[in-house]
Design an enzyme around this catalytic site. Structure first.
Site, mmCIF file in Angstrom:
data_model
loop_
_atom_site.group_PDB
_atom_site.id
_atom_site.type_symbol
_atom_site.label_atom_id
_atom_site.label_comp_id
_atom_site.label_asym_id
_atom_site.label_seq_id
_atom_site.Cartn_x
_atom_site.Cartn_y
_atom_site.Cartn_z
ATOM 1 C CD GLU A 216 -2.638 1.194 2.696
ATOM 2 O OE1 GLU A 216 -2.247 0.491 3.659
ATOM 3 O OE2 GLU A 216 -3.654 1.925 2.759
ATOM 4 C CG ASP B 234 -8.892 0.217 3.561
ATOM 5 O OD1 ASP B 234 -8.799 -0.708 4.377
ATOM 6 O OD2 ASP B 234 -7.908 0.923 3.233
HETATM 7 N N1 HPA Z 1 -3.893 0.025 5.946
HETATM 8 C C1 HPA Z 1 -3.300 -0.443 7.041
HETATM 9 N N2 HPA Z 1 -3.941 -0.611 8.179
HETATM 10 C C2 HPA Z 1 -5.223 -0.315 8.267
HETATM 11 C C3 HPA Z 1 -5.902 0.173 7.167
HETATM 12 C C4 HPA Z 1 -5.200 0.345 5.942
HETATM 13 O O1 HPA Z 1 -5.728 0.762 4.903
HETATM 14 N N3 HPA Z 1 -7.183 0.371 7.594
HETATM 15 C C5 HPA Z 1 -7.254 -0.003 8.872
HETATM 16 N N4 HPA Z 1 -6.067 -0.421 9.291
HETATM 17 ZN ZN ZN Z 2 -7.087 -2.066 4.978
#
Ligand code: HPA
Ligand code: ZN
Length: 340
Positions: A201, A279
């Site tokens: 990410e 998400d």
């Molecule tokens: N990324 C990492 N940790 C998280 C996320 C995310 O998008 N949402 C909730 N915890």
């Molecule tokens: Zn997430």
């Protein structure tokens, strides 16, 4: 975008595979739970909460996400949170969900594992059953904590194993590579859990390799950064590893600068099992249909792209093959009716 595409998305049977229940805590519920549990929150009004939701990176969001979840105290809170999410989901024709929760986000502040998992499980079963939404539950380890804490959480989960399909890995990615959790993922695999991990990410492509090779995950959460590495793209396509992509989250957390830069169309064209998910919808400004709509609009997705995305949601799920086939047939029926 044509009104036709909008209408098509709204009625399309969908699956959501990347959803943090704590990230579906709407500001109204935050105040309701804070009031009934007598918890102080650093906001005076719903408007103030919404104004605070401006992020320039993942950590900005996480700070506020962990503050928000402090209001969750009782089994009823977890039940109501989950029920609220399911009602929203059902209203958008999302038929199947695989949802995360963060047990350590609760046990670290004195709320028992049992309280969270029981409230969530009962809502998934009862409210999901009433609404016709099927579900699986995945517990995530917080990667900013150490592996021993993750192992202790896996032990906490043992009496509730029948309620939990898989384990995942979330929270602050940079500086906390998947390799830090190799042992606990090995234990979870031995115990029969499905495995997923957030990787690529904000973190580099190496983290995606580690998730695949060291953690041996069944699915990658986000994984956007694989697009930096054509060999990895080819491998993920070949091994049929689904990616749970979250377009509005990517925009809000500056993983992409503009939705028109989003790699979703390239992912589909590369043959990846890319899926659309929300998400943390309360924090990122939209549930499933908003994510589909904004992606379709920015990238000029066709009806065929949207059908592929919806199919990918079920194909990438942890449902049994006959259940997947049933949902794919629902998509076929919907498309046939839409075209008639
Ligand atoms: N990324 C990492 N940790 C998280 C996320 C995310 O998008 N949402 C909730 N915890
Ligand atoms: Zn997430």
């Amino acid at each position: 975008m044509s009104a036709n595409i909008e209408k098509f998305i709204i009625g399309l049977p969908k699956a959501e595979l990347h959803l943090h229940l704590e990230g579906s805590l709407e500001p109204e519920q935050m105040f309701e739970f804070a009031g009934r549990n007598k918890i102080d929150i650093p906001f005076k009004s719903i408007d103030e909460v919404k104004k605070a939701y401006e992020f320039s990176q993942l950590q900005d969001f996480l700070d506020i996400y962990y503050t928000g979840m402090n209001v969750l105290q009782t089994e009823q809170d977890f039940y109501d949170l989950t029920a609220n999410y399911l009602r929203k989901v059902a209203s958008e024709n999302t038929k199947h969900v695989e949802v995360f929760f963060d047990p350590q986000g609760h046990t670290e502040r004195g709320v028992e594992f049992k309280t969270a998992v029981t409230g969530i499980h009962n809502a998934l079963r009862e409210v999901g059953g009433e609404l016709g939404v099927t579900s699986k539950l995945i517990m995530c380890f917080l990667r900013h904590l150490d592996e021993a804490s993750a192992v202790a959480t896996l032990e906490d989960a043992a009496p509730f194993k029948h309620m939990i399909m898989g384990v995942g890995l979330d929270s602050s990615e940079l500086g906390h590579p998947p390799s830090k959790f190799e042992r606990v993922f090995g234990l979870a695999k031995e115990q029969g859990y499905k495995l997923v991990a957030h990787a690529g990410e904000e973190g580099p492509v190496e983290y995606i390799y580690e998730a695949l090779d060291l953690l041996r995950v069944d699915r990658i959460d986000h994984g956007n950064r694989c697009m930096d590495d054509p060999k990895l793209v080819a491998r993920i396509a070949e091994e049929k590893i689904a990616l749970t992509i979250c377009p509005l989250s990517n925009l809000k957390l500056c993983v992409v600068d503009d939705m028109s830069d989003h790699p979703m169309k390239k992912m589909l064209d590369a043959g990846l099992i890319a899926t659309i998910n929300s998400d943390d919808p309360s924090y990122f400004g939209g549930y499933m249909n908003d994510n589909y709509l904004s992606t379709a609009k920015a990238l000029g997705l066709s009806i065929d792209d949207l059908i592929q995305l919806a199919r990918n949601g079920f194909i990438g799920s942890f449902l049994e093959q006959d259940e997947i086939d049933g949902y794919l047939a629902q998509i076929d029926d919907y498309v046939a009716e839409f075209n008639s």
